[in-house]
Each structure stands twice: as C-alpha cells, then as structure tokens.
Design a protein around this motif. Structure first.
Motif, PDB file in Angstrom:
ATOM      1  N   THR A 194       4.206   7.569  -0.179  1.00 54.12           N
ATOM      2  CA  THR A 194       3.307   7.465  -1.320  1.00 54.12           C
ATOM      3  C   THR A 194       2.294   6.364  -1.051  1.00 54.12           C
ATOM      4  O   THR A 194       2.676   5.237  -0.708  1.00 54.12           O
ATOM      5  CB  THR A 194       4.071   7.161  -2.607  1.00 54.12           C
ATOM      6  N   LEU A 195       1.029   6.695  -1.209  1.00 51.09           N
ATOM      7  CA  LEU A 195      -0.054   5.722  -1.072  1.00 51.09           C
ATOM      8  C   LEU A 195      -0.423   5.208  -2.458  1.00 51.09           C
ATOM      9  O   LEU A 195      -0.799   5.989  -3.336  1.00 51.09           O
ATOM     10  CB  LEU A 195      -1.278   6.370  -0.413  1.00 51.09           C
ATOM     11  N   HIS A 196      -0.318   3.898  -2.663  1.00 50.24           N
ATOM     12  CA  HIS A 196      -0.741   3.268  -3.905  1.00 50.24           C
ATOM     13  C   HIS A 196      -2.160   2.741  -3.709  1.00 50.24           C
ATOM     14  O   HIS A 196      -2.384   1.810  -2.927  1.00 50.24           O
ATOM     15  CB  HIS A 196       0.204   2.125  -4.278  1.00 50.24           C
ATOM     16  N   VAL A 197      -3.109   3.348  -4.402  1.00 52.98           N
ATOM     17  CA  VAL A 197      -4.517   2.996  -4.233  1.00 52.98           C
ATOM     18  C   VAL A 197      -4.909   1.972  -5.285  1.00 52.98           C
ATOM     19  O   VAL A 197      -4.765   2.235  -6.492  1.00 52.98           O
ATOM     20  CB  VAL A 197      -5.421   4.231  -4.349  1.00 52.98           C
ATOM     21  N   PRO A 198      -5.414   0.805  -4.899  1.00 52.56           N
ATOM     22  CA  PRO A 198      -5.790  -0.197  -5.900  1.00 52.56           C
ATOM     23  C   PRO A 198      -7.073   0.138  -6.652  1.00 52.56           C
ATOM     24  O   PRO A 198      -7.244  -0.294  -7.793  1.00 52.56           O
ATOM     25  CB  PRO A 198      -5.955  -1.476  -5.072  1.00 52.56           C
ATOM     26  N   LYS A 199      -7.970   0.866  -6.030  1.00 51.87           N
ATOM     27  CA  LYS A 199      -9.227   1.198  -6.695  1.00 51.87           C
ATOM     28  C   LYS A 199      -9.022   2.332  -7.697  1.00 51.87           C
ATOM     29  O   LYS A 199      -8.150   3.182  -7.543  1.00 51.87           O
ATOM     30  CB  LYS A 199     -10.291   1.580  -5.667  1.00 51.87           C
ATOM     31  N   ILE A 200      -9.871   2.340  -8.715  1.00 55.17           N
ATOM     32  CA  ILE A 200      -9.661   3.201  -9.877  1.00 55.17           C
ATOM     33  C   ILE A 200     -10.374   4.537  -9.701  1.00 55.17           C
ATOM     34  O   ILE A 200     -11.565   4.580  -9.380  1.00 55.17           O
ATOM     35  CB  ILE A 200     -10.179   2.502 -11.153  1.00 55.17           C
ATOM     36  N   TRP A 213       0.820  -1.211   0.000  1.00 55.70           N
ATOM     37  CA  TRP A 213       0.000   0.000   0.000  1.00 55.70           C
ATOM     38  C   TRP A 213       0.855   1.263   0.000  1.00 55.70           C
ATOM     39  O   TRP A 213       0.525   2.251  -0.662  1.00 55.70           O
ATOM     40  CB  TRP A 213      -0.882   0.045   1.244  1.00 55.70           C
ATOM     41  N   PHE A 214       1.955   1.229   0.763  1.00 51.42           N
ATOM     42  CA  PHE A 214       2.725   2.448   1.010  1.00 51.42           C
ATOM     43  C   PHE A 214       4.167   2.270   0.551  1.00 51.42           C
ATOM     44  O   PHE A 214       4.810   1.252   0.812  1.00 51.42           O
ATOM     45  CB  PHE A 214       2.707   2.796   2.500  1.00 51.42           C
ATOM     46  N   GLU A 215       4.671   3.286  -0.109  1.00 47.55           N
ATOM     47  CA  GLU A 215       6.060   3.340  -0.545  1.00 47.55           C
ATOM     48  C   GLU A 215       6.761   4.423   0.266  1.00 47.55           C
ATOM     49  O   GLU A 215       6.303   5.580   0.298  1.00 47.55           O
ATOM     50  CB  GLU A 215       6.119   3.658  -2.040  1.00 47.55           C
ATOM     51  N   LEU A 216       7.852   4.063   0.929  1.00 49.15           N
ATOM     52  CA  LEU A 216       8.555   4.984   1.814  1.00 49.15           C
ATOM     53  C   LEU A 216       9.868   5.398   1.169  1.00 49.15           C
ATOM     54  O   LEU A 216      10.739   4.558   0.898  1.00 49.15           O
ATOM     55  CB  LEU A 216       8.820   4.307   3.170  1.00 49.15           C
ATOM     56  N   THR A 217      10.023   6.687   0.894  1.00 48.88           N
ATOM     57  CA  THR A 217      11.255   7.214   0.311  1.00 48.88           C
ATOM     58  C   THR A 217      11.641   8.482   1.053  1.00 48.88           C
ATOM     59  O   THR A 217      10.857   9.028   1.853  1.00 48.88           O
ATOM     60  CB  THR A 217      11.085   7.546  -1.182  1.00 48.88           C
ATOM     61  N   THR A 273       1.590  11.517  -1.002  1.00 50.62           N
ATOM     62  CA  THR A 273       1.489  11.445  -2.457  1.00 50.62           C
ATOM     63  C   THR A 273       0.593  10.255  -2.781  1.00 50.62           C
ATOM     64  O   THR A 273       0.822   9.147  -2.293  1.00 50.62           O
ATOM     65  CB  THR A 273       2.865  11.251  -3.106  1.00 50.62           C
ATOM     66  N   VAL A 274      -0.417  10.496  -3.587  1.00 49.68           N
ATOM     67  CA  VAL A 274      -1.395   9.452  -3.888  1.00 49.68           C
ATOM     68  C   VAL A 274      -1.298   9.107  -5.367  1.00 49.68           C
ATOM     69  O   VAL A 274      -1.391   9.991  -6.229  1.00 49.68           O
ATOM     70  CB  VAL A 274      -2.826   9.922  -3.552  1.00 49.68           C
ATOM     71  N   VAL A 275      -1.099   7.828  -5.662  1.00 46.44           N
ATOM     72  CA  VAL A 275      -0.984   7.390  -7.050  1.00 46.44           C
ATOM     73  C   VAL A 275      -1.878   6.171  -7.261  1.00 46.44           C
ATOM     74  O   VAL A 275      -2.228   5.455  -6.332  1.00 46.44           O
ATOM     75  CB  VAL A 275       0.471   7.044  -7.432  1.00 46.44           C
ATOM     76  N   GLN A 276      -2.221   5.956  -8.541  1.00 49.62           N
ATOM     77  CA  GLN A 276      -2.975   4.767  -8.919  1.00 49.62           C
ATOM     78  C   GLN A 276      -2.037   3.567  -8.946  1.00 49.62           C
ATOM     79  O   GLN A 276      -0.989   3.606  -9.595  1.00 49.62           O
ATOM     80  CB  GLN A 276      -3.602   4.962 -10.292  1.00 49.62           C
ATOM     81  N   HIS A 328      -9.773   8.536  -4.408  1.00 50.29           N
ATOM     82  CA  HIS A 328      -8.375   8.657  -4.014  1.00 50.29           C
ATOM     83  C   HIS A 328      -8.212   9.699  -2.911  1.00 50.29           C
ATOM     84  O   HIS A 328      -7.361   9.550  -2.029  1.00 50.29           O
ATOM     85  CB  HIS A 328      -7.511   9.019  -5.219  1.00 50.29           C
ATOM     86  N   THR A 329      -9.017  10.732  -2.943  1.00 49.66           N
ATOM     87  CA  THR A 329      -8.969  11.747  -1.884  1.00 49.66           C
ATOM     88  C   THR A 329      -9.499  11.182  -0.575  1.00 49.66           C
ATOM     89  O   THR A 329      -8.864  11.328   0.484  1.00 49.66           O
ATOM     90  CB  THR A 329      -9.790  12.974  -2.299  1.00 49.66           C
ATOM     91  N   ALA A 330     -10.646  10.528  -0.607  1.00 52.17           N
ATOM     92  CA  ALA A 330     -11.228   9.968   0.615  1.00 52.17           C
ATOM     93  C   ALA A 330     -10.314   8.908   1.221  1.00 52.17           C
ATOM     94  O   ALA A 330     -10.117   8.864   2.445  1.00 52.17           O
ATOM     95  CB  ALA A 330     -12.602   9.375   0.314  1.00 52.17           C
ATOM     96  N   LEU A 331      -9.736   8.046   0.384  1.00 50.53           N
ATOM     97  CA  LEU A 331      -8.864   7.000   0.911  1.00 50.53           C
ATOM     98  C   LEU A 331      -7.551   7.583   1.423  1.00 50.53           C
ATOM     99  O   LEU A 331      -6.946   7.040   2.364  1.00 50.53           O
ATOM    100  CB  LEU A 331      -8.619   5.951  -0.160  1.00 50.53           C
ATOM    101  N   ALA A 332      -7.091   8.696   0.848  1.00 46.64           N
ATOM    102  CA  ALA A 332      -5.925   9.384   1.397  1.00 46.64           C
ATOM    103  C   ALA A 332      -6.230   9.919   2.792  1.00 46.64           C
ATOM    104  O   ALA A 332      -5.374   9.867   3.688  1.00 46.64           O
ATOM    105  CB  ALA A 332      -5.496  10.514   0.468  1.00 46.64           C
ATOM    106  N   GLN A 333      -7.436  10.424   3.004  1.00 47.35           N
ATOM    107  CA  GLN A 333      -7.823  10.883   4.336  1.00 47.35           C
ATOM    108  C   GLN A 333      -7.830   9.736   5.336  1.00 47.35           C
ATOM    109  O   GLN A 333      -7.412   9.905   6.488  1.00 47.35           O
ATOM    110  CB  GLN A 333      -9.213  11.528   4.281  1.00 47.35           C
ATOM    111  N   VAL A 334      -8.326   8.592   4.903  1.00 47.85           N
ATOM    112  CA  VAL A 334      -8.358   7.423   5.783  1.00 47.85           C
ATOM    113  C   VAL A 334      -6.941   7.018   6.167  1.00 47.85           C
ATOM    114  O   VAL A 334      -6.648   6.752   7.346  1.00 47.85           O
ATOM    115  CB  VAL A 334      -9.098   6.261   5.091  1.00 47.85           C
ATOM    116  N   ALA A 335      -6.045   6.970   5.185  1.00 48.21           N
ATOM    117  CA  ALA A 335      -4.659   6.604   5.469  1.00 48.21           C
ATOM    118  C   ALA A 335      -3.980   7.647   6.354  1.00 48.21           C
ATOM    119  O   ALA A 335      -3.244   7.312   7.297  1.00 48.21           O
ATOM    120  CB  ALA A 335      -3.891   6.441   4.163  1.00 48.21           C
ATOM    121  N   ALA A 336      -4.213   8.916   6.059  1.00 46.75           N
ATOM    122  CA  ALA A 336      -3.572   9.994   6.813  1.00 46.75           C
ATOM    123  C   ALA A 336      -3.932   9.933   8.287  1.00 46.75           C
ATOM    124  O   ALA A 336      -3.113  10.269   9.152  1.00 46.75           O
ATOM    125  CB  ALA A 336      -3.972  11.342   6.220  1.00 46.75           C
TER     126      ALA A 336
END
Length: 734
Positions: A80-86, A71-75, A112-115, A93-101
């Motif tokens: 970076t949050l990799h979201v599986p849903k399209i 799910w998460f890439e640490l650099t 950073t949120v990416v597909q 992607h915004t709502a799931l970023a809030q959940v992760a945050a």
C-alpha cells in the motif's frame, strides 16, 4: 522604490520574467524576522531587488520521512502506497503510483493507493498540496523510497530462497532466481517475514529512463472504480455511527461580527438536540437529527450583528485602479522608448471570481469529552497542517488532534485551510457526539474568498521596423497570498506587493525598455488563491496587448511574438517551441471564412510553458469558441492521459471564466449565490480541445494550473481576428 516619473536608470537586461511557484511560495512564507532583515535591502536597492530575492530563493531540499515504510505499508495482501499529497481530482495519486511502481518493479494496478492521514508520519507541511507541485516535488523522494523498499524485499527474498540478492530479478511483483525456475511473489515474501526489515547499506540506484515501463505511459485512474461505484468518500460523504448534523450562523455582510445571540425558537424545534452559543468566539450553531432541521433551526436563532461593509461592484472597481504603486521592473530607458515610434495604449480588467468547485465545504468531527479528549475530524482540505493548527488554537495545544483527509470535490485554492473542521468540532464537543456540517451552494458562494479583481494599464511603442521599443505596465489587484499567509501588515506594506500577483505579471519578451508599476489593494471583500493565482488575469492583459502591438506594427501575431523571443535563453527557446507547435496544430496559416478567427497566446508557470490557439465564430451573432489547440512543455510527462485531462480541465475552467463568470457584490453581500446567477461553462458550449506535449526531459514540472493562463487572451485575440471588437474586460462580451 515608489512610483515616480519614468526616468532612465541603468537596466539589468531583458528577459527577467521567469517566476516559479515553488520559488514564489518559499519567499512568501519567509519568517517575520528574515523579512525585517531584508528590509534595508528593499529600502536601499528598491523593490525590484526584493522581488528578485523572493522569487529566486528556491525551496531547498524536500522535507521527507527518514523511513521508507512511512510511504509504504507491507502486508500479506500486498503493498500500500500512502500518498501525502491531497487528491482533489487532478489525478496525482495515479501519477505517483506510477512513479512508485517503476522502482518497485510492479504494475500500478498491483499497488493499493490511499490518502495518508496526518498521523502517518509525514511532516504536515509536506502534505500541503498547492501550486501544481505535487508530482514534481515527490518524483525523486517516492522513487528513492520505492527503490529502498524493493531492496528490502529483495534482501528478505534472497534469505528465504537461500540465494545471493544479486541473483534476483523482479517483474510484476515477483522475484525470479536467475538461471532457474524458482520464483517468489512479493506477498509471499512479506507473509513469511518476521522482525524488522533489513535496509540496504546505501541508497539503491534508480532505474534509468530507458528501462521505464510505467513512467511515461498512460494509466487508468487508481480511484476510478471507487468513484464509479459511489464508494469514494468526499467530505460531504463522511459518516460515522451515532452522527448528528450541525449548522452555524454566518455573517450577513462582509466584515460583520456577532454582537449577541440567543436560542430564540430554535431550541424547541423538531429534531434539535443542542444549541451552542459562544459570542466571544463569534459562534452560534445548532445540532439536530437531520441536516435540513439543523439549517432551519439556525435560521430561528436570535442574532445581532455589527454593520459590516456596504461595498458593491462599483466601489471595488474604483478601488482597484492601476496608477501609482511600487516599481517591480525597470529596464532600459522607458522615457526614451515611449518618446518615439507609434504609441499604443490599452487597459484591461478582470472581475471577482468564485472557485465554483463541485463540492461545497463540509466536515465531520468527533470530540471526546474532557479537557484531554481527542479531537478527530474528517475534512476535505489541501492543508492538514492548517486544520491541525486551527483545532489546537480552538481546543488547546495539549489535545490530541487527528485529521483524516477525505477526497476533495474540487478546490482550486478554496480549501487551502478548512475552517468547517473547527466549527464541526465545536458542535461535537457541545453535543457529546459526532457532528457533520455541510454548507449549501448559496452559503458556499456567499461566505468564500475570491479571485481578486485586477486592472492593468499598458502603454507601448512600436518602431518603423516593426519591433517593440518599450512597454510601460501599471497593474493593480487585491491580495492573494497575503490574504492567507498571516504575515503582519507592516511587513506586507514594506514589501509593497502580493507575491501571488507576480505570476504571469512580467512580459516574457526581449524588450529594450520595460517598466512595471504594481499597486496592491486591501479590499473589504475577502480574496485569496484561485487556480493559477495571478497567472490568468495577468496573462490576459499582457498577451492581449501583444496582439495590439502586433496590429499597430502590421505584423502577424505569431510572427511578432517569435521575433521578440530571445534565442539565447532556455525560456525563449521553449516558448518558441510551444508557439510553433500550437500554430501547426491549429493550421494557423490557413484562412478562415468571414466571421471566424484564430487567436494565440502563451505563458509560463512552475517550470512549464504553454501556448494556445483559440478559434471563434461570431457569424451567428454570438461568441462561440469552436476549438482550442494547446501545446505544453512540462518536462517529463509521467501519465500522458492524466496530463492531457489536466490541460483540458484548465482550458474548460479558463473558458468558463472568460465567457461566463463574474461574481456580483451589492450592499456588502454576494448576490451571485448559485449557478442561476453565477453561470459557468456548459457542456454544449465546450469546444474540442486538442493537446500536444513537446520538449520532454528528465524530471516533471507542474500541470495543474499553467494551462489556464493563456485562455482569455487567446479567445480575445481570436475575436479581434474574426472582425470583432478588441475586448479588454472579462467576461468577454462582443
């Protein structure tokens, strides 16, 4: 149980109306073997039992990666949050970023949120984005993964600082050492880290709702900057160096098959680089240096097609006619109920409808040479798994397939697969270079699948006390799920109904007698999922009929609904809450001038219940919707601003279908092939849309589709309240 004269079988009680999309799709996706095991049950106890079985099985636990670092890439630059849903405009992607945050103790804008690509490590089935389930299904998995990553960072930060992890607190992506001025940014922790990360021994506890700082608050879209600057990459925008453009021939009529093909004049036309013909695969295409040259060259190919169908609107309407079918609900004595009281009868129709998404289908492919060459595609799709399977079927299971999911310029079910990825790959393999294929609007509308037409006949009885004695409902529609699920036809015929048509199909009211007969039609025109599946067409019929019953009873439509909702069920109480809220928002009890009226309707889907009041004005000689008030109970609202936009977007799409849209078919061809002949709602005709959220809860439910359900019924009911005729067919024409 096939249709038979209405009798008096023992009922199983009122109120069995609740259908959730997650339950629906797990039932529809059952294997051929399990369905055969269930066949004796269907024969012995009837299809109502089978429908209950399909709808109540549940989805089971979510299939998620074992490692949180999928799910998460640490650099050193951050997390970076990799979201599986399209992401296709719905804001997940915004709502799931809030959940992760929330669990990472960072602000959403610090992520950073990416597909996620298909090769990221997520199960491909988990990437399938459908049915308003993305935030609800990933809410807990993302929180748990984020909490684990936070714990990993805390363990490493404590090691670097030489303190106990319990002495650390975190805020805004920084660790603070309690009682000191010492602190360490997450980026510094990550940059100084070497070797594998140490995971916590147990799953960390999740933050209690009382400590939330992101969940429940409005947040700006994570992709808004890229979209405003033109940096966002949709399928039509995908580019790689050395790319050419492709086009391929499409059937002139539904059902037509390619019989022969020859290059004709295409090979010698300017800019043409390759002509590709594979008649057994039904494929003939061209690669050229520009898109317009590729389109022109395809038109010059010498092609011979089989006849296909010559069907038109009239034949489709005749085929989709409610009558005999399979019994899906049989409660109480319908014969006795319809033998007394005042009888009300009505029938309703909805037409074929297109998805009309902003971005036509497109795909880019780069196929490496040789039998083991990698097949790489960039494609806007809701289902990377489907694209991957299609590419393996076309090129062999041994080929490495990489699917990059671009942004989607709308979908609404249309891009559940995406066959242009395969067609672009065929052209790329033949030309030896990357090839981009993009359809015109006309091709996109002519070669799609569509929301199936529906027909519903209703017959009900109202007693002298103003209460409903019973309702008999007969519904007919083309396939939705079965059109794309790939199950053998013997299994579909055995079941006798399409699961997608169940959404919104059952009256949610407490009725002493209720009988529902459903007819599934296989049409010569391709049909499939459309926003909400059967929810909007079915709700149009049922909630319009509720108003007709209320009129026969001499009752206020709102009071009539409230009187027939059960107080003993959670569903009844929640519907009551949204109905009363929407009525207050719209000032239901205040009179309106002549020629204006209000209409109310409600429905439920994916755990969310919705009520809506539409206000219309007929005084100018035309139907104008002047306002819509929406009350939604969707559980926990992660991003109120995003949820409000989803509700408003659903209303706009619902109004467009209610007032404008009808896909015309003549001689086996779509003749409504652009927005001049397939008009959609314009901004000038879009009314103010007010949205309120009620209920709340510990977990979120779906928001992408439930609100579309009540729109046409609310408008039709408002037309009648304004003194207009009772309108029973879409689009509404007073």
């Amino acid at each position: 149980m096939t249709d038979a004269p209405a009798g008096d079988p023992p009922g199983s009680g009122p109120g069995r109306w609740r259908v959730t999309r997650r339950r629906l799709l797990i039932g529809a996706g059952a294997t051929f073997g399990s369905l055969l095991v269930g066949a004796p049950l269907a024969i012995e106890y009837g299809r109502p039992t089978l429908a209950e079985w399909m709808l109540e099985r549940g989805t089971g636990p979510a299939e998620i990666p074992e490692s949180s670092l999928v799910w998460f890439e640490l650099t050193g630059a951050g997390i970076t949050l990799h979201v599986p849903k399209i992401e296709m405009g719905q804001g997940i992607h915004t709502a799931l970023a809030q959940v992760a945050a929330e669990e990472l103790r960072v602000r959403p804008d610090q992520l950073t949120v990416v597909q996620a690509d298909a090769g990221r490590g997520f199960p491909l089935a988990a990437m399938f984005t459908f049915g308003s389930t993305s935030v609800a299904s990933l809410y807990t998995p993302i929180r748990e993964a984020a909490a684990t990553v936070h714990a990993m960072l805390a363990i490493e930060a404590a090691r670097q600082l030489g303190v106990d992890p319990a002495s650390l607190t975190a805020v805004d992506a920084r660790f603070l050492v309690t009682g000191t001025q010492r602190q360490l940014a997450y980026t510094d922790v990550i940059s100084a880290h070497t070797g594998p990360w140490q995971e916590p021994a147990e799953q960390p506890a999740l933050r209690p709702a009382g400590e939330f700082t992101s969940i429940g608050s409005s947040a700006p879209r994570v992709d808004i900057r890229a979209k405003l600057l033109g940096e966002a990459v949709y399928g039509y925008d995908a580019r790689v160096p050395g790319m050419s453009y492709g086009a391929f021939a499409v059937p002139p009529r539904f059902g037509a098959e390619l019989l022969s093909a020859a290059p004709g004049d295409a090979a010698g036309m300017p800019g043409v680089q390759q002509v590709v013909i594979d008649v057994p695969a039904g494929f003939a295409g061209v690669v050229a240096d520009t898109r317009t040259r590729a389109w022109a060259a395809v038109a010059a190919l010498q092609l011979r097609w089989s006849e296909g169908t010559r069907v038109g609107d009239r034949e489709l309407e005749q085929q989709v006619t409610a009558g005999a079918g399979v019994v899906l609900r049989r409660d109480g004595s319908i014969r006795g109920a319809l033998g007394q009281g005042r009888i009300v009868e009505a029938e309703y129709r909805t037409p074929l409808a297109a998805h009309a998404h902003l971005e036509p289908l497109a795909a880019l492919a780069a196929v490496e040479p040789g039998p083991a060459g990698k097949v790489e595609v960039w494609v806007p799709t809701q289902s990377p798994e489907s694209v991957t399977k299609d590419l393996h079927a076309a090129f062999g299971e041994d080929r490495a397939v990489v699917v990059h999911v671009t942004l989607l310029g709308g979908s609404f079910g249309r891009k559940g697969g995406q066959h242009l990825g395969v067609e672009a790959a065929r052209l790329s393999a033949a030309a030896g270079r990357p090839v981009h294929v993009g359809w015109t609007r006309e091709t996109d509308l002519r070669q799609a699948f569509y929301r199936p037409p529906t027909h519903t006949r209703m017959r009900g009885s109202v007693g002298p006390d103003g209460r409903i004695r019973g309702v008999e409902q007969r519904s007919a529609a083309g396939d939705i799920i079965w059109a794309v699920a790939g199950l053998p036809e013997p299994v579909r015929s055995l079941i006798g109904f399409d699961p997608g048509g169940l959404l919104g199909l059952f009256l949610p009211y407490d009725l002493p007698a209720y009988r529902l007969v459903n007819r599934r039609e296989q049409l010569p025109v391709p049909t499939g999922p459309w926003r909400g599946l059967g929810l909007m067409p079915n709700t149009f019929a049922l909630e319009s009929f509720l108003d007709e019953l209320a009129e026969a009873a001499g009752a206020d439509p709102l009071a009539f609904r409230l009187a027939h909702l059960s107080d003993s069920s959670d569903d009844g109480r929640r519907l009551r809450g949204v109905l009363q809220t929407a009525a207050r928002m719209a000032r239901w009890d205040e009179p309106l001038p002549a020629g204006r009226g209000r209409g109310i309707a409600c429905s439920g889907d994916v755990g969310t219940v919705v009520a809506m009041v539409a206000e219309v004005d007929l005084s100018g000689g035309r139907l104008r919707v002047t306002g819509v008030d929406v009350a939604v109970d969707c559980g926990l609202v992660v991003n109120p601003a995003g949820a409000k936009l989803q509700a408003q977007g659903s209303v706009v799409m619902g109004l467009s279908s209610t007032l404008c849209e009808r896909l015309r078919v003549h001689d086996g061809q779509v003749v409504s092939d652009n927005f001049d002949t397939y008009p959609i709602l314009e901004m000038a005709d879009t009314p103010p849309i007010r949205v309120a959220f009620v209920g709340g809860g510990q977990t979120p439910h779906g928001m992408g589709e439930p609100v579309v359900g009540p729109v046409p019924a609310a408008v039709a009911n408002a037309v009648r309240a304004a003194g207009g005729p009772r309108l029973r067919s879409l689009p509404l024409r007073p």
